[in-house]
Design a protein around this motif. Structure first.
Motif, PDB file in Angstrom:
ATOM      1  N   LEU A 114       4.727 -16.002 -24.595  1.00  0.00           N
ATOM      2  CA  LEU A 114       3.648 -16.166 -23.626  1.00  0.00           C
ATOM      3  C   LEU A 114       2.632 -17.220 -24.043  1.00  0.00           C
ATOM      4  N   LEU A 115       2.164 -17.162 -25.264  1.00  0.00           N
ATOM      5  CA  LEU A 115       1.170 -18.136 -25.712  1.00  0.00           C
ATOM      6  C   LEU A 115       1.774 -19.531 -25.852  1.00  0.00           C
ATOM      7  N   THR A 116       3.053 -19.600 -26.175  1.00  0.00           N
ATOM      8  CA  THR A 116       3.728 -20.896 -26.272  1.00  0.00           C
ATOM      9  C   THR A 116       3.828 -21.548 -24.895  1.00  0.00           C
ATOM     10  N   VAL A 117       4.207 -20.771 -23.892  1.00  0.00           N
ATOM     11  CA  VAL A 117       4.302 -21.309 -22.533  1.00  0.00           C
ATOM     12  C   VAL A 117       2.918 -21.670 -22.002  1.00  0.00           C
ATOM     13  N   SER A 118       1.918 -20.880 -22.339  1.00  0.00           N
ATOM     14  CA  SER A 118       0.548 -21.195 -21.945  1.00  0.00           C
ATOM     15  C   SER A 118       0.120 -22.542 -22.508  1.00  0.00           C
ATOM     16  N   ARG A 119       0.410 -22.789 -23.769  1.00  0.00           N
ATOM     17  CA  ARG A 119       0.109 -24.089 -24.393  1.00  0.00           C
ATOM     18  C   ARG A 119       0.913 -25.195 -23.741  1.00  0.00           C
ATOM     19  N   TYR A 120       2.181 -24.939 -23.491  1.00  0.00           N
ATOM     20  CA  TYR A 120       3.029 -25.939 -22.831  1.00  0.00           C
ATOM     21  C   TYR A 120       2.413 -26.371 -21.497  1.00  0.00           C
ATOM     22  N   ILE A 121       1.960 -25.386 -20.724  1.00  0.00           N
ATOM     23  CA  ILE A 121       1.371 -25.667 -19.415  1.00  0.00           C
ATOM     24  C   ILE A 121       0.093 -26.481 -19.559  1.00  0.00           C
ATOM     25  N   GLU A 122      -0.792 -26.047 -20.432  1.00  0.00           N
ATOM     26  CA  GLU A 122      -2.103 -26.685 -20.547  1.00  0.00           C
ATOM     27  C   GLU A 122      -2.048 -28.040 -21.249  1.00  0.00           C
ATOM     28  N   LEU A 123      -0.944 -28.321 -21.931  1.00  0.00           N
ATOM     29  CA  LEU A 123      -0.783 -29.628 -22.590  1.00  0.00           C
ATOM     30  C   LEU A 123      -0.096 -30.658 -21.695  1.00  0.00           C
ATOM     31  N   GLU A 184      10.236 -30.580 -30.132  1.00  0.00           N
ATOM     32  CA  GLU A 184      11.102 -31.042 -29.042  1.00  0.00           C
ATOM     33  C   GLU A 184      12.062 -29.935 -28.627  1.00  0.00           C
ATOM     34  N   TYR A 185      12.506 -29.152 -29.608  1.00  0.00           N
ATOM     35  CA  TYR A 185      13.406 -28.036 -29.293  1.00  0.00           C
ATOM     36  C   TYR A 185      12.710 -27.031 -28.381  1.00  0.00           C
ATOM     37  N   THR A 186      11.458 -26.692 -28.696  1.00  0.00           N
ATOM     38  CA  THR A 186      10.715 -25.733 -27.887  1.00  0.00           C
ATOM     39  C   THR A 186      10.448 -26.285 -26.494  1.00  0.00           C
ATOM     40  N   LEU A 187      10.070 -27.543 -26.414  1.00  0.00           N
ATOM     41  CA  LEU A 187       9.831 -28.178 -25.111  1.00  0.00           C
ATOM     42  C   LEU A 187      11.079 -28.114 -24.246  1.00  0.00           C
ATOM     43  N   GLU A 189      13.622 -26.072 -24.600  1.00  0.00           N
ATOM     44  CA  GLU A 189      13.939 -24.668 -24.344  1.00  0.00           C
ATOM     45  C   GLU A 189      13.163 -24.160 -23.128  1.00  0.00           C
ATOM     46  N   ILE A 190      11.883 -24.495 -23.058  1.00  0.00           N
ATOM     47  CA  ILE A 190      11.053 -24.081 -21.930  1.00  0.00           C
ATOM     48  C   ILE A 190      11.511 -24.759 -20.649  1.00  0.00           C
ATOM     49  N   ARG A 191      11.782 -26.052 -20.721  1.00  0.00           N
ATOM     50  CA  ARG A 191      12.205 -26.791 -19.529  1.00  0.00           C
ATOM     51  C   ARG A 191      13.533 -26.274 -18.987  1.00  0.00           C
ATOM     52  N   GLN A 192      14.490 -26.069 -19.881  1.00  0.00           N
ATOM     53  CA  GLN A 192      15.800 -25.605 -19.443  1.00  0.00           C
ATOM     54  C   GLN A 192      15.727 -24.211 -18.827  1.00  0.00           C
ATOM     55  N   SER A 193      14.920 -23.346 -19.411  1.00  0.00           N
ATOM     56  CA  SER A 193      14.839 -21.972 -18.913  1.00  0.00           C
ATOM     57  C   SER A 193      14.291 -21.937 -17.493  1.00  0.00           C
ATOM     58  N   VAL A 194      13.242 -22.683 -17.222  1.00  0.00           N
ATOM     59  CA  VAL A 194      12.648 -22.627 -15.879  1.00  0.00           C
ATOM     60  C   VAL A 194      13.464 -23.426 -14.876  1.00  0.00           C
ATOM     61  N   ASN A 195      14.041 -24.534 -15.284  1.00  0.00           N
ATOM     62  CA  ASN A 195      14.830 -25.343 -14.355  1.00  0.00           C
ATOM     63  C   ASN A 195      16.134 -24.667 -13.947  1.00  0.00           C
ATOM     64  N   ARG A 196      16.679 -23.836 -14.846  1.00  0.00           N
ATOM     65  CA  ARG A 196      17.959 -23.187 -14.560  1.00  0.00           C
ATOM     66  C   ARG A 196      17.845 -21.675 -14.345  1.00  0.00           C
ATOM     67  N   ALA A 197      16.586 -21.189 -14.359  1.00  0.00           N
ATOM     68  CA  ALA A 197      16.318 -19.765 -14.109  1.00  0.00           C
ATOM     69  C   ALA A 197      16.928 -18.855 -15.167  1.00  0.00           C
ATOM     70  N   TRP A 198      17.057 -19.348 -16.408  1.00  0.00           N
ATOM     71  CA  TRP A 198      17.492 -18.499 -17.507  1.00  0.00           C
ATOM     72  C   TRP A 198      16.265 -17.848 -18.134  1.00  0.00           C
ATOM     73  N   VAL A 199      16.408 -16.657 -18.637  1.00  0.00           N
ATOM     74  CA  VAL A 199      15.310 -15.921 -19.249  1.00  0.00           C
ATOM     75  C   VAL A 199      14.886 -16.591 -20.551  1.00  0.00           C
TER      76      VAL A 199
END
Length: 238
Positions: A114-123, A184-187, A189-199
């Motif tokens: 949750l906090l990682t995605v929050s940072r991803y969004i705000e960055l 880059e791996y985390t970035l 990971e987040i992009r792939q999960s939301v773009n492909r609807a994977w958890v």
């Protein structure tokens, strides 16, 4: 690969992205951002969806939300999207769609991500080189989560609240998370999960989601993959 159907569960956070059609602008001036946020707050309260983080870019939006009902996020995005399209078309005397098809979303393991995605969004504005620091961008929840500016739209998630017992210390510890760059791996990971609807979550969390929904939470390894069970069984028979 075909896109997976959306997963919606009550009390499970979702990372949502909605883009302008053909990646075109969907916010033209300051008032547009204000209208979108105002209606987002209205619908979030009406439909019992807590908004934890957001950023409104010029041609897309990121939202981190937790619904109280299984259809809360979908109803919110439908209502908000329709209202905003009518508003923009009327204001700028245009016709047709504004959004690029369906919004995209994924379930988030709050304890792990949750906090990682929050940072991803705000960055996002920093990665887009629109600002040097996230606090310089006016259309982001960072002003609330990191700087303590009052934003009534935001409902802090319990994971955020557990950072500390007081608001000032909580904000200080949240700010400290931004000192470490997202890999880059985390970035990806987040992009792939939301773009492909994977958890997006731990193996245990994904297994729990699969059990509750009866749907795959992550892509399966291909049959020819040397680590796959089917490959092993096949070769044991040779």
């Amino acid at each position: 690969m075909a896109r997976q159907p959306r997963l919606n569960l009550p009390d499970v956070p979702q990372h949502v992205i909605q883009r302008g059609n053909n990646r075109e602008v969907c916010f033209f001036e300051e008032q547009d951002y204000k209208v979108y946020l105002s209606k987002l707050e209205e619908y979030s309260q009406k439909l019992k969806v807590s908004v934890h983080a957001y950023v409104l870019m010029t041609n897309h939006v990121h939202l981190l939300m937790t619904p109280k009902t299984s259809d809360g996020v979908s109803r919110l995005m439908q209502s908000l999207g329709r209202y905003y399209v009518r508003y923009i078309n009327h204001k700028y005397e245009r016709t047709g769609t504004l959004w690029e098809g369906r919004y995209k979303s994924t379930l988030i393991d709050s304890e792990q991500y949750l906090l990682t995605v929050s940072r991803y969004i705000e960055l996002n504005p920093v990665r887009a080189e629109m600002v040097a620091q996230p606090g310089e961008y006016p259309w982001s929840s960072f002003r609330r989560n990191g700087l303590g500016v009052a934003i009534s739209l935001i409902t802090p998630h319990e994971v955020y609240e557990r950072l500390a017992k007081t608001d000032k210390t909580r904000q200080k510890r949240y700010l400290a998370l931004f000192e470490k760059t997202l890999s880059e791996y985390t970035l990806e990971e987040i992009r792939q999960s939301v773009n492909r609807a994977w958890v997006l979550g731990s193996s245990k969390f994904k297994q729990q989601i699969e059990k509750k929904t009866g749907r795959q939470a992550e892509p399966r390894q291909r049959g020819g993959d040397r680590k796959s069970e089917s490959f092993k069984r096949k070769n044991q028979m040779l």
